[in-house]
Design an enzyme around this catalytic site. Structure first.
Site, short mmCIF file in Angstrom:
data_model
loop_
_atom_site.label_atom_id
_atom_site.label_comp_id
_atom_site.label_asym_id
_atom_site.label_seq_id
_atom_site.Cartn_x
_atom_site.Cartn_y
_atom_site.Cartn_z
N ASP A 160 66.69 80.18 11.37
CA ASP A 160 66.38 81.52 11.67
C ASP A 160 67.43 82.20 11.70
OD1 ASP A 160 64.51 83.28 10.34
OD2 ASP A 160 62.72 82.28 12.44
N ASP A 204 63.62 82.65 19.58
CA ASP A 204 62.98 81.99 18.48
C ASP A 204 63.98 80.99 17.99
OD1 ASP A 204 60.39 83.14 18.37
OD2 ASP A 204 61.20 84.35 16.64
#
Length: 261
Positions: free
Chosen positions: A198, A215
């Site tokens: 991501d 993240d």
């Protein structure tokens, strides 16, 4: 413990939950429109509140301030431990978005057994991000240092000052040096055995000392059957961003070939 003790404990839990709700709800509206009441209702269920309370009792953190950012799957709170800021990432146990994330778990040889149920999936996702952060931090990659994991609450280094996180690449001036480092991080992460999954301008802080990636919940082991596909997408994302910023970039396929060789 006798019956009277049970009632005392229940009363203590109720009072603790109420105090924690009031403290954590005292925060201005977040930039993305995630209001305080919604934070309380969707993030701070009784189990999560008690998890935070136990972390305080066990001296993992000293106290918790309000939320500083929010997404579909988690909310990040500003916490303090021994006068040092801590980022508390709380994964929403009420969301159904984690069901869409199974593709990032199934096939990863590190997670061969997946228990059914949303809560179990959320706990596994939190564990996965903690494990990914630990691996990257141990390999010397620029990620927030993981501190503690308890159920759906992940404590890690706070990247920023005074409760304000550093700006992301999206909100910063980005040049050729940043591009080179962004590509290098992908290469080094692959050498460490991971693909971010991501990777974009939304998940990279730009600090005075360089880029910091966060993240990492989506990051998969390089042995994952879709790792090459995820890596290609990561490269395309970062290439597209820097190209739009006027930076001279390499062809994504060239970068992919160099990393996979």
């Amino acid at each position: 413990m006798n019956l009277h003790d049970d009632f005392v404990l229940d009363d203590l839990d109720s009072k603790t939950e109420s105090r924690m709700h009031k403290k954590l709800a005292r925060k201005k509206k977040l930039e993305d429109g995630f209001k305080g009441n919604k934070v309380v209702n969707e993030v701070l269920d009784k189990s999560t509140v008690m998890t935070l309370y136990k972390m305080i009792r066990n001296h993992v953190i000293s106290y918790v301030n309000g939320p500083i950012s929010a997404g579909k799957e988690s909310v990040v709170f500003w916490g303090v431990a021994d006068d040092a800021d801590v980022a508390l990432k709380i994964y929403l146990v009420s969301t159904s978005n984690f069901k869409k994330r199974e593709a990032y778990i199934a096939g990863d040889p590190r997670f061969s057994r997946i228990k059914k149920g949303t809560r179990n999936l959320v706990y596994l996702w939190a564990s996965k991000e903690f494990r990914n952060l630990s691996l990257c931090h141990g390999a010397g990659l620029p990620v927030p240092k993981p501190i503690h994991l308890s159920k759906n609450v992940l404590a890690m280094e706070f990247v920023g000052e005074g409760g304000a996180p550093c700006k992301t690449l999206l909100d910063s001036e980005a040049g050729a040096e940043d591009y080179s480092q962004a590509v290098l991080i992908l290469e080094q992460m692959y050498e460490a055995g991971l693909v971010h999954g991501d990777y974009s301008e939304y998940n990279i802080f730009k600090t005075e000392s360089g880029l910091r990636v966060f993240d990492l919940g989506s990051a998969v082991d390089t042995r994952h059957p879709n790792s090459a596909e995820f890596l290609k997408r990561d490269i395309n994302n970062i290439t597209r961003f820097f190209h739009k910023r006027g930076v001279q970039v390499e062809e994504p396929d060239v970068i992919l070939g160099r990393i996979l060789k």
